[in-house]
Design a protein around this motif. Structure first.
Motif, PDB file in Angstrom:
ATOM      1  N   TYR A 113       0.794  -1.222   0.000  1.00 37.08           N
ATOM      2  CA  TYR A 113       0.000   0.000   0.000  1.00 37.08           C
ATOM      3  C   TYR A 113       0.832   1.281   0.000  1.00 37.08           C
ATOM      4  O   TYR A 113       0.286   2.381  -0.098  1.00 37.08           O
ATOM      5  CB  TYR A 113      -0.957   0.009   1.197  1.00 37.08           C
ATOM      6  CG  TYR A 113      -2.097  -0.973   1.035  1.00 37.08           C
ATOM      7  CD1 TYR A 113      -3.222  -0.653   0.277  1.00 37.08           C
ATOM      8  CD2 TYR A 113      -2.045  -2.231   1.631  1.00 37.08           C
ATOM      9  CE1 TYR A 113      -4.267  -1.550   0.132  1.00 37.08           C
ATOM     10  CE2 TYR A 113      -3.078  -3.137   1.489  1.00 37.08           C
ATOM     11  CZ  TYR A 113      -4.190  -2.794   0.729  1.00 37.08           C
ATOM     12  OH  TYR A 113      -5.228  -3.687   0.570  1.00 37.08           O
ATOM     13  N   GLY A 114       2.137   1.153   0.152  1.00 41.44           N
ATOM     14  CA  GLY A 114       2.985   2.337   0.143  1.00 41.44           C
ATOM     15  C   GLY A 114       2.776   3.230   1.347  1.00 41.44           C
ATOM     16  O   GLY A 114       2.929   4.455   1.252  1.00 41.44           O
ATOM     17  N   VAL A 115       2.418   2.636   2.488  1.00 43.55           N
ATOM     18  CA  VAL A 115       2.220   3.402   3.715  1.00 43.55           C
ATOM     19  C   VAL A 115       3.441   3.224   4.614  1.00 43.55           C
ATOM     20  O   VAL A 115       4.258   2.323   4.415  1.00 43.55           O
ATOM     21  CB  VAL A 115       0.942   2.948   4.457  1.00 43.55           C
ATOM     22  CG1 VAL A 115      -0.284   3.243   3.602  1.00 43.55           C
ATOM     23  CG2 VAL A 115       1.002   1.463   4.796  1.00 43.55           C
ATOM     24  N   ASP A 116       3.562   4.099   5.612  1.00 42.51           N
ATOM     25  CA  ASP A 116       4.710   3.990   6.517  1.00 42.51           C
ATOM     26  C   ASP A 116       4.342   3.218   7.774  1.00 42.51           C
ATOM     27  O   ASP A 116       3.186   2.805   7.971  1.00 42.51           O
ATOM     28  CB  ASP A 116       5.254   5.375   6.867  1.00 42.51           C
ATOM     29  CG  ASP A 116       4.205   6.273   7.523  1.00 42.51           C
ATOM     30  OD1 ASP A 116       3.169   5.745   7.993  1.00 42.51           O
ATOM     31  OD2 ASP A 116       4.422   7.497   7.565  1.00 42.51           O
ATOM     32  N   ALA A 117       5.322   3.053   8.636  1.00 42.42           N
ATOM     33  CA  ALA A 117       5.124   2.253   9.848  1.00 42.42           C
ATOM     34  C   ALA A 117       4.089   2.868  10.779  1.00 42.42           C
ATOM     35  O   ALA A 117       3.351   2.152  11.464  1.00 42.42           O
ATOM     36  CB  ALA A 117       6.456   2.093  10.586  1.00 42.42           C
ATOM     37  N   SER A 118       4.004   4.197  10.822  1.00 43.94           N
ATOM     38  CA  SER A 118       3.034   4.849  11.704  1.00 43.94           C
ATOM     39  C   SER A 118       1.602   4.544  11.259  1.00 43.94           C
ATOM     40  O   SER A 118       0.705   4.373  12.086  1.00 43.94           O
ATOM     41  CB  SER A 118       3.272   6.360  11.735  1.00 43.94           C
ATOM     42  OG  SER A 118       3.080   6.925  10.452  1.00 43.94           O
ATOM     43  N   ALA A 119       1.392   4.461   9.946  1.00 41.19           N
ATOM     44  CA  ALA A 119       0.064   4.140   9.430  1.00 41.19           C
ATOM     45  C   ALA A 119      -0.332   2.724   9.807  1.00 41.19           C
ATOM     46  O   ALA A 119      -1.483   2.454  10.186  1.00 41.19           O
ATOM     47  CB  ALA A 119       0.036   4.307   7.911  1.00 41.19           C
ATOM     48  N   VAL A 120       0.623   1.798   9.727  1.00 38.60           N
ATOM     49  CA  VAL A 120       0.361   0.412  10.101  1.00 38.60           C
ATOM     50  C   VAL A 120       0.080   0.316  11.601  1.00 38.60           C
ATOM     51  O   VAL A 120      -0.819  -0.411  12.038  1.00 38.60           O
ATOM     52  CB  VAL A 120       1.550  -0.494   9.721  1.00 38.60           C
ATOM     53  CG1 VAL A 120       1.349  -1.908  10.262  1.00 38.60           C
ATOM     54  CG2 VAL A 120       1.721  -0.525   8.214  1.00 38.60           C
TER      55      VAL A 120
END
Length: 408
Positions: A42-49
């Motif tokens: 999804y191209g998201v960063d660790a904070s989003a996860v």
């Protein structure tokens, strides 16, 4: 199960359905195993996860509170159970859709999942309280529920890891297990197997949601024990890492918390039969010893002592997870057991959220150089205060029970 307690085949089925719900209950963070794949897909960063995981836990709190207020009073337990399990099944939708589901869809299913999981505790404990009126039997059943909860945490986390290794979306498959209790509740959670919730007290007045002072004190004590437990998990890795740098060892030590938790769940029912409410403070003493030994292990560099310490800490902490709902169920009428179970879940999760800021306050006062000693001394002092409070609540509970027996 003793004292000629008769249970029909249908009631056994209901209990199995409830245990299936509790087996899934602790699984809000199991999909952590797919974190890296999610970031790649999804191209998201660790904070989003991280937010994806925590949002589920956050929504469990209002869900538990609301379902507790309506279960058995405004809506039947059957309707509530079907709603809860259906929401959890929706939380497993990513298993089927995979990357065809956009990121906002992943977040939406996580929110729905949180609402479903949050309903489980009030429903499970409320129905158990209705089905098993004898206190010693009810304590045993709640102990079995706690065993299922902790075993589920171990087994389903491992299963999520295995499935996630095949494909990231398959990790969500663990939530589809909720289909089993959903189907069972359709056919079994009915008035024939579960007694109706009495809406009036012995005086013929409508039962109001009211918890005695000792009940509120017990909830505050529960909050304190969860703060201690979460503090251990927040800073425990630092203390072990200072002694041994092997991540495998650190992971193994933390996994033993569940071993202690299962042991307390197995022993709580028999202990409650003989010690009644005093089983809680007696078991908590064992947990408090674990917290003391944890600091000793860090100070002496004794790795083996870490193993012993966390087992004892898990034993004491889970005693509250089993004992608080059990004791609360004796403080109130069956009609409002679901409501107070919702309160219990709010205090339980609230302790997890408060642990980090409280640790930060302690560190700001004592200084970060004393990170382990300051936080551990604070926790041990807190643990002793909690112990005194537990003995007070136990004394009140036993006195109330004797007064009730004398009136009859």
């Amino acid at each position: 199960m003793s004292e000629k307690t008769k249970i029909s085949a249908g009631q056994i089925g209901v209990f199995v359905a409830l245990m299936c719900m509790y087996f899934i209950g602790p699984m809000h963070s199991a999909v952590n195993v797919a974190s890296q794949d999610l970031m790649n897909v999804y191209g998201v960063d660790a904070s989003a996860v991280s937010y994806m995981v925590s949002i589920t836990n956050l929504l469990e709190i209002p869900a538990a509170l609301v379902i507790g207020l309506v279960a058995g009073r405004k809506l039947s337990y059957r309707v509530c159970a079907l709603l809860a399990t259906a929401l959890v099944v929706v939380g497993g939708v990513p298993t089927i859709l995979g990357s065809a589901l956009p990121w906002w869809g992943i977040m939406a299913t996580r929110c729905i999942l949180g609402l479903g999981l949050g309903c489980f505790m009030p429903i499970v404990m409320g129905v158990i309280s209705l089905m098993f009126q004898k206190e010693s039997v009810r304590a045993t059943m709640m102990s079995i529920a706690s065993v299922c909860f902790n075993v589920g945490m171990i087994l389903l986390t491992s299963l999520a890891g295995i499935l996630g290794a095949i494909s990231w979306n398959l990790a969500w498959g663990i939530y589809l297990i909720a289909l089993l209790p959903f189907v069972m509740c359709i056919f079994l959670l009915n008035p024939k197997n579960v007694p109706a919730v009495p809406q009036e007290d012995e005086k013929g007045e409508k039962v109001k949601i009211k918890l005695p002072v000792s009940g509120w004190v017990l909830l505050v004590l529960f909050l304190g024990t969860i703060i201690m437990s979460q503090s251990l998990f927040n800073l425990g890795g630092v203390s072990i890492g200072a002694v041994v740098g092997n991540p495998a060892v650190i992971g193994t030590v933390f996994s033993l918390f569940s071993v202690g938790a299962i042991a307390s769940a197995v022993l709580f029912g028999p202990a409650y039969k003989f010690l009644s409410a005093y089983a809680i403070p007696v078991f908590w003493i064992i947990g408090l010893v674990g917290y003391v030994l944890w600091f000793v292990a860090h100070a002496t560099g004794n790795v083996v002592l870490f193993y012993v310490a966390i087992i004892l800490a898990g034993f004491g902490t889970n005693t509250m997870t089993v004992g608080v709902p059990m004791l609360l169920s004796t403080f109130v009428a069956p009609a409002i057991v679901g409501a107070v179970m919702g309160f219990s879940y709010v205090f339980q999760n609230g302790g997890g959220f408060l642990a980090s800021p409280i640790d930060q306050v302690v560190l700001s006062i004592a200084g970060t150089d004393a990170i382990l000693s300051s936080v551990w001394i604070f926790n041990v002092v807190l643990g002793v205060i909690l112990l005194l409070g537990m003995f007070w609540v136990a004394k009140k509970a036993n006195a109330a029970k004797k007064a009730e027996v004398a009136e009859k």
